[in-house]
Design a protein around this motif. Structure first.
Motif, short mmCIF file in Angstrom:
data_model
loop_
_atom_site.label_atom_id
_atom_site.label_comp_id
_atom_site.label_asym_id
_atom_site.label_seq_id
_atom_site.Cartn_x
_atom_site.Cartn_y
_atom_site.Cartn_z
N LEU A 1 0.80 -1.24 0.09
CA LEU A 1 0.02 0.00 0.06
C LEU A 1 0.96 1.29 -0.07
O LEU A 1 0.70 2.07 -0.70
N VAL A 2 1.86 1.24 0.70
CA VAL A 2 2.79 2.55 1.03
C VAL A 2 3.52 2.53 -0.30
O VAL A 2 3.51 3.51 -0.88
N ASN A 3 4.15 1.53 -0.95
CA ASN A 3 4.80 1.71 -2.01
C ASN A 3 4.02 2.00 -3.21
O ASN A 3 4.61 2.91 -4.00
N THR A 4 2.77 1.60 -3.43
CA THR A 4 1.74 1.89 -4.37
C THR A 4 1.52 3.67 -4.39
O THR A 4 1.70 4.33 -5.34
N ALA A 5 1.29 4.08 -2.95
CA ALA A 5 0.76 5.38 -2.74
C ALA A 5 2.16 6.29 -3.14
O ALA A 5 1.81 7.28 -3.94
N MET A 6 3.29 6.00 -3.00
CA MET A 6 4.48 6.61 -3.21
C MET A 6 4.80 6.72 -4.77
O MET A 6 5.16 7.74 -5.13
N GLU A 7 4.49 5.77 -5.42
CA GLU A 7 4.80 5.59 -6.70
C GLU A 7 3.52 6.15 -7.41
O GLU A 7 4.00 7.11 -8.68
N LEU A 8 2.48 6.22 -7.09
CA LEU A 8 1.24 6.65 -8.03
C LEU A 8 0.71 8.04 -7.71
O LEU A 8 -0.04 8.38 -8.32
N ALA A 9 1.03 8.62 -6.35
CA ALA A 9 0.47 9.63 -5.93
C ALA A 9 0.56 10.87 -6.70
O ALA A 9 -0.70 11.43 -6.94
#
Length: 74
Positions: A61-69
């Motif tokens: 979840l954190v990795n996705t948020a950081m990449e796609l935000a």
């Protein structure tokens, strides 16, 4: 992809499933442990007990948020 509409739909379902698993684990700890601070201690201890190779991958979840935000409006 047909079942989920497309690649994005499949990825979003994976994110939801991942989040549901984490939520279930946290809920179980919070319902079982008192005081609540002990539940969080156990949660953090379980994270620390993960094998090193899992820790290096981080949280989906954190990795996705950081990449796609910045690029994904949704």
């Amino acid at each position: 992809y047909n079942r989920f509409g497309d690649k994005r739909g499949l990825f979003l379902r994976c994110l939801c499933r991942y989040a549901e698993g984490f939520e279930a684990k946290l809920r179980a700890l919070l319902e079982r442990e008192r005081p609540v601070s002990r539940a969080f201690e156990l949660l953090f201890e379980s994270v620390l007990a993960e094998p090193d190779e899992h820790k290096r991958m981080g949280c989906l979840l954190v990795n996705t948020a950081m990449e796609l935000a910045r690029s994904d409006v949704e």
